[in-house]
Motif scaffolding. Structure first.
Motif, short mmCIF file in Angstrom:
data_model
loop_
_atom_site.label_atom_id
_atom_site.label_comp_id
_atom_site.label_asym_id
_atom_site.label_seq_id
_atom_site.Cartn_x
_atom_site.Cartn_y
_atom_site.Cartn_z
N ASN A 64 -0.31 3.56 4.81
CA ASN A 64 -1.55 2.82 4.56
C ASN A 64 -2.78 3.71 4.75
OD1 ASN A 64 -3.39 0.79 4.06
ND2 ASN A 64 -2.94 -0.39 5.90
N ALA B 210 -2.96 0.12 -4.12
CA ALA B 210 -2.42 -1.12 -3.57
C ALA B 210 -2.10 -2.10 -4.69
CB ALA B 210 -3.41 -1.75 -2.60
N THR C 57 0.85 -1.19 0.00
CA THR C 57 0.00 0.00 0.00
C THR C 57 0.88 1.24 0.00
OG1 THR C 57 -0.10 0.32 2.41
CG2 THR C 57 -1.64 -1.28 1.44
#
Length: 273
Positions: free
Chosen positions: A141, A205, A137
């Motif tokens: 994140n 992602a 990611t």
């Protein structure tokens, strides 16, 4: 002839025979020593490795194999290791199509089988490491991805490797294990390309290997997921039949499989075979 004379003659005859025997033994010894020296010299000469070694290797091996290539060249100053990193399926196609190479290291037995079934491998491939998937990611994140299921959110831009590439096939296996359906914004030809999409913020992602997250450092953040245990890839390596430098190719494979090589590979996040 007196007893004393007979004894003297017998002693002289025995001494002569012994001397002759010593001369024969001495000759044999010299011959054996010479042969031994020649053999030793020949063995020493055969240990001299030189020339180029071309290695076709899965993209996920780039960092660790580059390090091993440098170590190999230091140990064998007359050699030069060149790499072609990419998707294992593309590399296999190149090899079977006649591309010159000495060693092939694949990210899956399936892509290695393309080479072995074409008769392009010399001997049986050996598994030298294994690799597991991880979600990459953006740093921090920001989308709070915590599971493979989270990637099915239509609001996320997710990238996968092409299904013909080992990392793509493994990702599909993991999705199947979780009973999940995922439509990515793109399919990439190798795992590095998928990771780059996240690094450049062109995707939120990507499903890549643990080793790629490790190699990216702070450019991405990794998220583990349990389904990855159902999609661990074995990495086989083999010398190619048409290798132009077979001795050096075998020596490079030996380094990869050695304790020294395994230390580099596990340090990069690979699992032992």
């Amino acid at each position: 002839m007196t007893r004393s004379a007979r004894r003297t003659r017998r002693i002289l005859r025995t001494a002569g025979t012994g001397a002759a025997a010593l001369l024969v033994l001495s000759g044999c010894s010299s011959s054996d020593d010479s042969a031994s020296a020649t053999s030793g010299s020949s063995a020493s000469g055969s240990d001299e490795l030189s020339g180029p070694v071309t290695v076709f290797a899965a993209a996920s091996l780039k960092e660790s194999f580059t390090t091993l290539g440098e170590e190999f060249e230091k140990a064998h100053p007359g050699t030069k290791v060149s790499f072609n990193f990419g998707g294992s399926d593309s590399l296999a196609a190149g090899i079977t199509g006649g591309a010159p190479a000495d060693v092939f290291a694949s990210a899956s037995p399936k892509t290695m089988k393309i080479v072995t079934e074409a008769g392009s491998a010399s001997g049986a491939p050996a598994t030298f490491v294994r690799n597991q998937l991880e979600i990459a990611t953006l740093p921090g994140n920001p989308d709070r991805v915590s599971s493979l299921k989270d990637l099915t959110d239509p609001g996320l831009k997710v990238v996968l490797c092409d299904k013909e590439v080992p990392c793509g096939a493994a990702a599909q296996k993991a999705l199947d294990a979780g009973g999940l359906t995922l439509t990515p914004v793109s399919y990439e030809q190798d795992v590095k390309s998928a990771l780059t999409k996240v690094e450049l913020k062109e995707a939120d992602a990507a499903v890549v290997y643990t080793t790629d997250v490790h190699a990216a450092g702070g450019k991405v953040e990794g998220v583990e997921f349990p389904e990855s245990a159902d999609a661990v890839n074995d990495y086989p390596i083999v010398r190619l039949k048409d290798s132009a430098n077979a001795d050096a190719a075998e020596a490079f494979i030996a380094l990869v499989r050695s304790a020294q090589g395994q230390k580099v590979l596990t340090g990069a996040g690979f699992l032992k075979p």
